[in-house]
Design a protein around this motif. Structure first.
Motif, PDB file in Angstrom:
ATOM      1  N   PHE A 272     -42.354 -84.924 -75.538  1.00  0.00           N
ATOM      2  CA  PHE A 272     -43.423 -85.380 -76.422  1.00  0.00           C
ATOM      3  C   PHE A 272     -43.621 -84.329 -77.506  1.00  0.00           C
ATOM      4  O   PHE A 272     -43.684 -83.141 -77.218  1.00  0.00           O
ATOM      5  CB  PHE A 272     -44.734 -85.564 -75.659  1.00  0.00           C
ATOM      6  CG  PHE A 272     -45.900 -85.924 -76.546  1.00  0.00           C
ATOM      7  CD1 PHE A 272     -46.130 -87.246 -76.897  1.00  0.00           C
ATOM      8  CD2 PHE A 272     -46.748 -84.939 -77.044  1.00  0.00           C
ATOM      9  CE1 PHE A 272     -47.194 -87.570 -77.731  1.00  0.00           C
ATOM     10  CE2 PHE A 272     -47.811 -85.262 -77.872  1.00  0.00           C
ATOM     11  CZ  PHE A 272     -48.027 -86.585 -78.211  1.00  0.00           C
ATOM     12  N   PRO A 273     -43.682 -84.746 -78.770  1.00  0.00           N
ATOM     13  CA  PRO A 273     -43.553 -86.129 -79.257  1.00  0.00           C
ATOM     14  C   PRO A 273     -42.078 -86.523 -79.394  1.00  0.00           C
ATOM     15  O   PRO A 273     -41.228 -85.680 -79.683  1.00  0.00           O
ATOM     16  CB  PRO A 273     -44.231 -86.061 -80.626  1.00  0.00           C
ATOM     17  CG  PRO A 273     -43.975 -84.658 -81.087  1.00  0.00           C
ATOM     18  CD  PRO A 273     -44.012 -83.797 -79.869  1.00  0.00           C
ATOM     19  N   LEU A 274     -41.795 -87.799 -79.184  1.00  0.00           N
ATOM     20  CA  LEU A 274     -40.454 -88.311 -79.380  1.00  0.00           C
ATOM     21  C   LEU A 274     -40.184 -88.487 -80.866  1.00  0.00           C
ATOM     22  O   LEU A 274     -41.074 -88.360 -81.702  1.00  0.00           O
ATOM     23  CB  LEU A 274     -40.292 -89.641 -78.639  1.00  0.00           C
ATOM     24  CG  LEU A 274     -40.445 -89.589 -77.101  1.00  0.00           C
ATOM     25  CD1 LEU A 274     -40.393 -90.989 -76.522  1.00  0.00           C
ATOM     26  CD2 LEU A 274     -39.388 -88.688 -76.477  1.00  0.00           C
ATOM     27  N   ALA A 275     -38.935 -88.774 -81.181  1.00  0.00           N
ATOM     28  CA  ALA A 275     -38.554 -88.978 -82.581  1.00  0.00           C
ATOM     29  C   ALA A 275     -39.407 -90.094 -83.189  1.00  0.00           C
ATOM     30  O   ALA A 275     -39.564 -91.166 -82.600  1.00  0.00           O
ATOM     31  CB  ALA A 275     -37.069 -89.335 -82.670  1.00  0.00           C
ATOM     32  N   GLY A 276     -39.978 -89.812 -84.332  1.00  0.00           N
ATOM     33  CA  GLY A 276     -40.834 -90.794 -84.993  1.00  0.00           C
ATOM     34  C   GLY A 276     -42.278 -90.705 -84.595  1.00  0.00           C
ATOM     35  O   GLY A 276     -43.135 -91.363 -85.191  1.00  0.00           O
TER      36      GLY A 276
END
Length: 444
Positions: A272-276
């Motif tokens: 976290f955070p993931l891509a995007g």
């Protein structure tokens, strides 16, 4: 010119409190500070209050800036410039059923200055650490599948308060006041999971990190009333009120796995955070309403006895993480009614005495706080973490009584023997100085 140099020096001292990173952050390892937005020791960290067990609501003097009741600023003399500062040394012992740990540290307790804007309007500005976050602990477990695993909990930071207050002389007996407070600073917390001796293909070390940035305004209101009783006694009453406020704070979180080579950590996967996605979000900080009442009875300039009582729906600032995120899981902290009471006594110094020690004021007091913390770990009953303490002190007059040196010793005990107990000695040194600034000189 001399006064201007003094003023420039005082401003430099206060500005340095903003830029020195360690200001308002205690070096002690305080396990209780992992909850909420940190651990608070006010008013017991302030020398003039701690020497009477925390008594503050009725206190006022021409050389004192009592930020706990802004109505007290009205006691500043029309031609005076007042400077206050306090230093504190804490020596704490933390004990649980298995271990005992000693730690000590020193801090600036507060800096403040005050001056008149008119005969009936006085103002004060100051800075003090409101809470401190400072803890580090390691929990080791052995699992038949995972093997040995260690969890490290750590946090640093705190909340600092700047206040700008105003006191008004409504009548000879009644004064009113208010503080505008700016809360700022940041809290950094982290949990690290370590699997020593395991194949990193299946068991990877991981960390959860969160930084909370605080920049919010709160308000305090106060009143003080003085009523002579006959020729020998005076009754003093103090009332304070802090309204409830719901505020927003900024969070920035990161969860990742990592590998270590040659004592250097490298992020392997970001969870976290993931891509995007964005690791930044807003959470809620709530200031409860707080009601304080103080009463004091003084016999001329011989002795004084005072009592303070405080109630709020919970203790301290309530941090509520954004419901869409749960970085560290559910906290054991619960919020419930908070009661504080203090009683103190003073043997007042005789300003006209020839012997210096008879001009010294001696103080003592006791305080009790119920519901300072309320904890309910998973699978356990709710436990109220209470505190009690005693304080002693001396106020040494200087410069023909226009300034005073406050010395205090405070002992407090907080917690339970079967969970965690904190026994703490605090030594305080405070300076209250009053200079004549705004007086026109007369020439013959």
């Amino acid at each position: 010119m001399k006064n201007r140099k003094h003023f420039a020096l005082l401003i430099a001292l206060m500005v340095s409190a903003f830029i020195v990173p360690t200001y308002g952050q205690n070096g002690l390892n305080i396990p209780f500070s992992q909850y909420g937005v940190g651990f608070s020791t006010t008013p017991y960290s302030i020398p003039f209050a701690s020497q009477m067990g925390g008594i503050a609501y009725t206190r006022q003097a021409a050389n004192m800036i009592n930020m706990f009741n802004p109505a007290s600023y009205a006691a500043i003399q029309p031609t005076s410039f007042v400077f206050n500062m306090g230093l504190g040394i804490e020596m704490s012992t933390f004990t649980d059923p298995n271990t005992s740990v000693y730690d000590a540290d020193g801090n600036i307790a507060y800096l403040a200055l005050g001056f008149p804007l008119s005969k009936w309007w006085k103002t004060a500005i100051g800075i003090l650490p409101l809470t401190s976050v400072s803890y580090e602990s390691v929990q080791t477990q052995t699992d038949p599948v995972w093997g040995e695993n260690k969890t490290r909990y750590e946090g640093v930071g705190g909340v600092t308060k700047v206040f700008w207050g105003h006191g008004f002389n409504v009548t000879d007996k009644l004064s009113l006041g208010m503080n505008v407070n700016f809360l700022f600073d940041h809290l950094n917390r982290a949990i690290t999971y370590h699997f020593p001796g395991n194949d990193s293909t299946y068991f990877m070390d991981a960390r959860r990190e969160k930084t909370t940035i605080i920049h919010n305004f709160t308000f305090d209101f106060g009143a003080q009333y003085t009523q002579p009783i006959g020729e020998d006694y005076t009754l003093l009453a103090g009332l304070t009120f802090t309204p409830h406020r719901s505020m927003k704070v900024d969070d920035n979180s990161l969860i990742y796995t990592f590998v270590t080579y040659a004592a250097t950590e490298y992020i392997r996967d970001t969870i976290f955070p993931l891509a995007g996605q964005n690791g930044e979000y807003t959470s809620t900080l709530e200031q409860p309403y707080i009601v304080g009442l103080g009463l004091a009875l003084q016999r001329n300039d011989i002795w004084s006895i005072a009592f303070d009582a405080t109630y709020s729906p919970w203790s301290g600032l309530k941090y509520i993480e954004n419901e869409d995120y749960n970085i560290f899981g559910e906290s054991a902290l619960r919020y419930g009614d908070n009661f504080k009471g203090a009683i103190g006594i003073q043997r007042l110094g005789d300003k006209n005495a020839q012997h210096y020690m008879r001009r010294v004021t001696y103080s003592a007091g006791f305080h009790l706080e119920k519901g300072k913390l309320q904890l309910q770990p998973v699978g356990s009953d709710l436990t109220s973490i209470d505190e009690w303490g005693i304080g002693f002190g001396m106020s040494l007059p200087m410069r023909k009584g226009r300034s005073v040196l406050d010395l205090s010793v405070n002992y407090s005990s907080m917690g339970t023997a079967d969970m965690l107990r904190r026994n703490c000695f605090t030594i305080g040194i405070g300076l209250g100085s009053s200079d004549t600034w705004f007086q026109k000189r007369q020439y013959n």
